[in-house]
Design an enzyme around this catalytic site. Structure first.
Site, PDB file in Angstrom:
ATOM      1  N   ASP A 122     -16.007  -9.435   5.093  1.00 55.43           N
ATOM      2  CA  ASP A 122     -15.491  -8.137   4.650  1.00 55.43           C
ATOM      3  C   ASP A 122     -16.366  -7.040   5.266  1.00 55.43           C
ATOM      4  OD1 ASP A 122     -15.344  -5.694   3.012  1.00 55.43           O
ATOM      5  OD2 ASP A 122     -13.923  -6.864   1.833  1.00 55.43           O
ATOM      6  N   ASP A 133     -18.059  -4.497   2.835  1.00 54.57           N
ATOM      7  CA  ASP A 133     -19.132  -5.112   2.047  1.00 54.57           C
ATOM      8  C   ASP A 133     -20.356  -5.389   2.916  1.00 54.57           C
ATOM      9  OD1 ASP A 133     -17.718  -5.039  -0.288  1.00 54.57           O
ATOM     10  OD2 ASP A 133     -17.031  -7.122  -0.180  1.00 54.57           O
ATOM     11  N   ARG A 191      -7.437  -2.402   0.274  1.00 57.08           N
ATOM     12  CA  ARG A 191      -6.480  -3.508   0.250  1.00 57.08           C
ATOM     13  C   ARG A 191      -6.460  -4.109  -1.131  1.00 57.08           C
ATOM     14  NH1 ARG A 191      -6.398  -8.359   4.441  1.00 57.08           N
ATOM     15  NH2 ARG A 191      -8.191  -9.052   3.276  1.00 57.08           N
TER      16      ARG A 191
HETATM   17  C1  PRP Z   1     -10.713  -3.579   5.137  1.00 56.05           C
HETATM   18  C2  PRP Z   1     -10.786  -3.027   6.538  1.00 56.05           C
HETATM   19  C3  PRP Z   1      -9.391  -2.515   6.754  1.00 56.05           C
HETATM   20  C4  PRP Z   1      -8.569  -3.504   5.997  1.00 56.05           C
HETATM   21  C5  PRP Z   1      -7.936  -4.455   6.974  1.00 56.05           C
HETATM   22  O1  PRP Z   1     -10.811  -2.548   4.224  1.00 56.05           O
HETATM   23  O2  PRP Z   1     -11.777  -2.048   6.717  1.00 56.05           O
HETATM   24  O3  PRP Z   1      -9.190  -1.207   6.273  1.00 56.05           O
HETATM   25  O4  PRP Z   1      -9.446  -4.211   5.122  1.00 56.05           O
HETATM   26  O5  PRP Z   1      -7.072  -5.337   6.340  1.00 56.05           O
HETATM   27  P1  PRP Z   1      -5.498  -5.278   6.546  1.00 56.05           P
HETATM   28  O6  PRP Z   1      -5.259  -5.174   8.026  1.00 56.05           O
HETATM   29  O7  PRP Z   1      -5.030  -6.580   5.977  1.00 56.05           O
HETATM   30  O8  PRP Z   1      -4.959  -4.089   5.812  1.00 56.05           O
HETATM   31  P2  PRP Z   1     -10.873  -2.780   2.625  1.00 56.05           P
HETATM   32  O9  PRP Z   1      -9.510  -2.670   2.049  1.00 56.05           O
HETATM   33  O10 PRP Z   1     -11.631  -4.038   2.330  1.00 56.05           O
HETATM   34  O11 PRP Z   1     -11.644  -1.494   2.139  1.00 56.05           O
HETATM   35  P3  PRP Z   1     -13.159  -1.022   2.386  1.00 56.05           P
HETATM   36  O12 PRP Z   1     -13.268  -0.615   3.834  1.00 56.05           O
HETATM   37  O13 PRP Z   1     -13.281   0.120   1.458  1.00 56.05           O
HETATM   38  O14 PRP Z   1     -14.070  -2.170   2.042  1.00 56.05           O
HETATM   39  N1  URA Z   2     -10.789  -6.788   5.906  1.00 55.19           N
HETATM   40  C1  URA Z   2     -12.038  -7.176   6.260  1.00 55.19           C
HETATM   41  O1  URA Z   2     -12.990  -6.426   6.077  1.00 55.19           O
HETATM   42  N2  URA Z   2     -12.191  -8.393   6.785  1.00 55.19           N
HETATM   43  C2  URA Z   2     -11.168  -9.225   7.023  1.00 55.19           C
HETATM   44  O2  URA Z   2     -11.400 -10.332   7.552  1.00 55.19           O
HETATM   45  C3  URA Z   2      -9.878  -8.814   6.650  1.00 55.19           C
HETATM   46  C4  URA Z   2      -9.723  -7.581   6.105  1.00 55.19           C
END
Ligand code: PRP
Ligand code: URA
Length: 208
Positions: A199, A202, A103
């Site tokens: 997150d 994370d 994201r």
């Molecule tokens: C997080 C989560 C989803 C997304 C959700 O991933 O695992 O993929 O955000 O948010 P949205 O519905 O607003 O798109 P992130 O982009 O943080 O990546 P990561 O899993 O690599 O940390």
């Molecule tokens: N992605 C996450 O990991 N957490 C949130 O709350 C929203 C998007």
């Protein structure tokens, strides 16, 4: 359009521990794996069965087995992998697709950086997994991509959803049933689910 909230007491109890900011990275990962087994039970509850002829030590029988081609788990990287591992314990013969999306923190748009999937997606049930459905940009992009590669029979499995994300997702993909452990109150101004759990990537990998 179908949204199933898995409100099993064990799921809810484990989710509460995951939400707690004092829970360690190791604890968070372990709980996500445990919950994935319970969510996996629900998302596969109505898989079709056929029978196969076997011989028990006592006599022959026509015993139930899963019908059709092996299903596909499509993990939305990175955090989807936290659900994927437990699901593969439940269905070891499943095929796996990886959809790399992150994201953009300013626009909240999903940016694709990786895609690898079995070539015959159209012949298989595809269960897309990502713990978080926030704006739904990532989930919608993942399903768009899988559909463009032939998938027609899909389900989306997450841990936490925002009402805004559910609404956008079910409008964009009304044919894809959603399974989640909880629907929280709302998104905050930064696009995070509140109360949420932070997150997910994370917290799983200790990258904050
Ligand atoms: C997080 C989560 C989803 C997304 C959700 O991933 O695992 O993929 O955000 O948010 P949205 O519905 O607003 O798109 P992130 O982009 O943080 O990546 P990561 O899993 O690599 O940390
Ligand atoms: N992605 C996450 O990991 N957490 C949130 O709350 C929203 C998007």
């Amino acid at each position: 359009m179908s949204v199933t909230v898995v409100n099993h007491p064990l799921v809810q109890h484990k989710l509460t521990i995951m939400r707690n900011k004092e829970t360690s990275t190791a604890g968070f990962r372990r709980l996500l794996r445990e919950i994935s087994l319970l969510l996996g039970y629900e998302v596969t509850r109505d898989l079709e069965l056929t029978t196969t002829r076997i011989e028990t030590p006592l006599q022959p029988m026509d015993a139930p087995t899963l019908e059709g081609k092996k299903l596909v788990f499509a993990s939305v990287l990175r955090a989807g992998n936290g659900l994927l591992e437990g699901l593969l314990d439940l269905v070891p013969a499943a095929r796996v697709a990886h959809v790399g999306l992150y994201r953009d923190h300013d626009t909240l748009e999903a940016v694709e950086y990786f895609f690898k999937a079995p070539s015959d997606l159209g012949d298989r049930l595809v269960i897309v997994v990502d713990p978080m459905l926030a704006t739904a940009n990532s989930a919608i992009a993942a399903i768009d991509k899988l559909k463009s590669r032939g998938a027609t029979n899909l389900r989306f499995l997450c841990l936490l959803a925002a009402p805004e994300g559910i609404e956008r997702f079910t409008k964009a993909h009304p044919d894809v049933p959603v399974f989640t452990a909880a629907i929280d109150e709302k998104l905050n101004e930064k696009g995070y689910i509140v109360p949420g759990l932070g997150d997910a990537g994370d917290r799983m990998y200790g990258t904050k």
